[in-house]
Design a protein around this motif. Structure first.
Motif, PDB file in Angstrom:
ATOM      1  N   ALA A  82       0.783  -1.279  -0.036  1.00 48.39           N
ATOM      2  CA  ALA A  82       0.101  -0.159  -0.039  1.00 48.39           C
ATOM      3  C   ALA A  82       0.603   1.284  -0.040  1.00 48.39           C
ATOM      4  N   ALA A  83       1.894   1.295   0.523  1.00 46.06           N
ATOM      5  CA  ALA A  83       3.100   2.237   0.668  1.00 46.06           C
ATOM      6  C   ALA A  83       3.613   2.666  -0.590  1.00 46.06           C
ATOM      7  N   ASP A  84       3.732   1.564  -1.239  1.00 38.74           N
ATOM      8  CA  ASP A  84       4.195   1.559  -2.686  1.00 38.74           C
ATOM      9  C   ASP A  84       3.108   2.320  -3.395  1.00 38.74           C
ATOM     10  N   ILE A  85       2.136   1.823  -3.645  1.00 40.60           N
ATOM     11  CA  ILE A  85       1.026   2.491  -4.573  1.00 40.60           C
ATOM     12  C   ILE A  85       0.777   3.881  -4.125  1.00 40.60           C
ATOM     13  N   ALA A  86       0.860   4.224  -2.725  1.00 44.66           N
ATOM     14  CA  ALA A  86       0.631   5.753  -2.254  1.00 44.66           C
ATOM     15  C   ALA A  86       1.733   6.652  -3.089  1.00 44.66           C
ATOM     16  N   ALA A  87       2.965   6.032  -2.914  1.00 45.97           N
ATOM     17  CA  ALA A  87       4.154   6.720  -3.403  1.00 45.97           C
ATOM     18  C   ALA A  87       3.962   6.856  -4.983  1.00 45.97           C
ATOM     19  N   LEU A  88       3.399   5.919  -5.628  1.00 48.74           N
ATOM     20  CA  LEU A  88       3.345   5.954  -7.128  1.00 48.74           C
ATOM     21  C   LEU A  88       2.283   7.107  -7.525  1.00 48.74           C
ATOM     22  N   ARG A  89       1.161   6.830  -6.677  1.00 52.26           N
ATOM     23  CA  ARG A  89       0.080   7.899  -6.887  1.00 52.26           C
ATOM     24  C   ARG A  89       0.585   9.549  -6.854  1.00 52.26           C
ATOM     25  N   GLN A  90       1.515   9.593  -5.682  1.00 53.87           N
ATOM     26  CA  GLN A  90       2.088  11.159  -5.487  1.00 53.87           C
ATOM     27  C   GLN A  90       2.962  11.226  -6.619  1.00 53.87           C
ATOM     28  N   HIS A  91       3.649  10.257  -6.936  1.00 55.60           N
ATOM     29  CA  HIS A  91       4.678  10.606  -8.281  1.00 55.60           C
ATOM     30  C   HIS A  91       3.720  10.898  -9.616  1.00 55.60           C
ATOM     31  N   LEU A  92       2.662  10.361  -9.615  1.00 60.36           N
ATOM     32  CA  LEU A  92       1.862  10.673 -10.829  1.00 60.36           C
ATOM     33  C   LEU A  92       1.355  12.052 -10.913  1.00 60.36           C
ATOM     34  N   ALA A  93       0.889  12.723  -9.712  1.00 61.43           N
ATOM     35  CA  ALA A  93       0.693  14.133  -9.383  1.00 61.43           C
ATOM     36  C   ALA A  93       1.817  15.094  -9.810  1.00 61.43           C
ATOM     37  N   ASP A  94       3.128  14.586  -9.454  1.00 65.28           N
ATOM     38  CA  ASP A  94       4.335  15.184  -9.964  1.00 65.28           C
ATOM     39  C   ASP A  94       4.365  15.304 -11.330  1.00 65.28           C
ATOM     40  N   GLU A  95       4.267  14.306 -12.043  1.00 61.03           N
ATOM     41  CA  GLU A  95       4.238  14.189 -13.556  1.00 61.03           C
ATOM     42  C   GLU A  95       3.598  15.143 -14.178  1.00 61.03           C
ATOM     43  N   HIS A  96       2.341  14.995 -13.918  1.00 64.53           N
ATOM     44  CA  HIS A  96       1.247  15.679 -14.258  1.00 64.53           C
ATOM     45  C   HIS A  96       1.388  17.498 -13.983  1.00 64.53           C
ATOM     46  N   ALA A  97       1.941  17.770 -12.893  1.00 59.02           N
ATOM     47  CA  ALA A  97       2.256  19.053 -12.862  1.00 59.02           C
ATOM     48  C   ALA A  97       3.342  19.655 -13.425  1.00 59.02           C
ATOM     49  N   ALA A  98       4.533  18.685 -13.602  1.00 56.66           N
ATOM     50  CA  ALA A  98       5.610  19.113 -14.783  1.00 56.66           C
ATOM     51  C   ALA A  98       4.892  19.246 -15.986  1.00 56.66           C
ATOM     52  N   LEU A  99       4.076  18.527 -16.446  1.00 57.05           N
ATOM     53  CA  LEU A  99       3.375  18.668 -18.005  1.00 57.05           C
ATOM     54  C   LEU A  99       2.745  19.903 -18.035  1.00 57.05           C
ATOM     55  N   ASP A 100       1.804  20.134 -17.049  1.00 58.93           N
ATOM     56  CA  ASP A 100       0.922  21.253 -17.117  1.00 58.93           C
ATOM     57  C   ASP A 100       1.861  22.610 -17.014  1.00 58.93           C
ATOM     58  N   ALA A 101       3.103  22.596 -16.471  1.00 63.67           N
ATOM     59  CA  ALA A 101       3.789  23.720 -16.288  1.00 63.67           C
ATOM     60  C   ALA A 101       4.955  23.784 -17.481  1.00 63.67           C
ATOM     61  N   GLY A 102       4.631  23.030 -18.567  1.00 62.28           N
ATOM     62  CA  GLY A 102       5.617  22.935 -19.633  1.00 62.28           C
ATOM     63  C   GLY A 102       7.146  22.654 -19.226  1.00 62.28           C
ATOM     64  N   LEU A 103       7.503  21.788 -18.334  1.00 58.05           N
ATOM     65  CA  LEU A 103       8.689  21.459 -18.069  1.00 58.05           C
ATOM     66  C   LEU A 103       8.940  20.094 -18.644  1.00 58.05           C
ATOM     67  N   GLN A 104       9.326  19.989 -19.955  1.00 61.11           N
ATOM     68  CA  GLN A 104       9.605  18.764 -20.868  1.00 61.11           C
ATOM     69  C   GLN A 104      10.523  18.152 -20.132  1.00 61.11           C
ATOM     70  N   GLN A 105      11.682  18.637 -19.768  1.00 60.86           N
ATOM     71  CA  GLN A 105      12.808  17.702 -19.404  1.00 60.86           C
ATOM     72  C   GLN A 105      12.425  17.031 -18.204  1.00 60.86           C
ATOM     73  N   ARG A 106      11.780  17.698 -17.113  1.00 63.08           N
ATOM     74  CA  ARG A 106      11.308  17.189 -15.825  1.00 63.08           C
ATOM     75  C   ARG A 106      10.430  16.136 -15.953  1.00 63.08           C
ATOM     76  N   ALA A 107       9.337  16.544 -16.937  1.00 60.06           N
ATOM     77  CA  ALA A 107       8.516  15.501 -17.198  1.00 60.06           C
ATOM     78  C   ALA A 107       8.984  14.161 -17.796  1.00 60.06           C
TER      79      ALA A 107
END
Length: 243
Positions: free
Chosen positions: A118-143
């Motif tokens: 469950a901890a792994d799943i929670a960490a992955l879901r937080q990671h997904l939020a970080d991915e989308h934030a980078a894409l929305d901000a236009g930070l291609q290399q970070r994405a």
């Protein structure tokens, strides 16, 4: 599994040795990696230690440690008596890397679905939020980096350390390939592929997780324009000082 939101450079360069324990080496490593993945430093660009030392106000020892870490991650090549160059993955290299990822990561996704916590799943879901934030901000290399790290985290969740290390190396090489050949914005996270994969892992469905991983990797490959690019000439100082 390590926290999904940890620093991308630490994850990619952490296996390259003790050099990245130095904040100065880490800063130069991160700056160069960012410039490479943003295509400000194109393939085959030579990176002389003396020039980099002048740009960053660092000793050759510090610069060399950063270059060696990047070479370990597959984004540079170091040639005897010639120095360091940004790697130049060919179309054939790109296909080889993704063939290897398909062979390894589909099986690892199936294994992860059987043992992920469950901890792994929670960490992955937080990671997904970080991915989308980078894409929305236009930070291609970070994405690009975050998308690669998502795959590393799934491999790590299986407890298969040797295979996880292999995935990390493949992902490093893939990050440069995607930066070079990426032709569409959704090539990394199109159609919520990562969310669907996490959902399959969370439900403990190995067959579905493997199928989701395979479809996702094939979609990334389809999103790349695998045609050879002409070499570009740049002024190293202008590129790095303006970053």
């Amino acid at each position: 599994m390590a926290a999904a939101g940890r620093d991308a450079a630490g994850t990619f360069g952490g296996r390259a040795g003790a050099g990245l324990r130095s904040p100065r080496v880490r800063a130069i490593y991160s700056a160069l990696l960012d410039a490479i993945l943003a295509n400000r430093l194109p393939p085959a660009t030579r990176l002389p230690e003396d020039d980099l030392g002048s740009i960053y106000g660092a000793s050759r020892t510090i610069v060399r440690s950063a270059l060696e870490a990047l070479a370990h991650d597959g984004v540079l090549t170091i040639e005897p008596n010639r120095g360091a160059f940004v790697a130049s993955p060919s179309v054939a290299d790109a296909r080889d890397v993704f063939d290897a990822r398909l062979l390894v990561e589909v099986q690892l996704a199936e294994r992860a679905a059987r043992c992920i916590t469950a901890a792994d799943i929670a960490a992955l879901r937080q990671h997904l939020a970080d991915e989308h934030a980078a894409l929305d901000a236009g930070l291609q290399q970070r994405a690009i980096l975050l998308s690669g790290l998502f795959h590393v985290h799934i491999a790590e969740a299986t407890g298969q350390r040797a295979l996880a290390g292999f995935v990390r190396e493949l992902v490093s090489r893939s990050s440069l390939i995607v930066a070079l050949y990426w032709r569409r914005r959704d090539a990394i996270c199109g159609s919520h592929a990562h969310e669907e994969l996490v959902d399959a892992l969370a439900r403990g469905e190995p067959d579905l997780a493997g199928a989701r991983m395979r479809a996702h990797l094939l979609d990334i490959l389809d999103g790349l324009d695998l045609t050879e690019r002409p070499a570009k000439s740049i002024d190293l100082g202008d590129v790095l000082r303006d970053a």
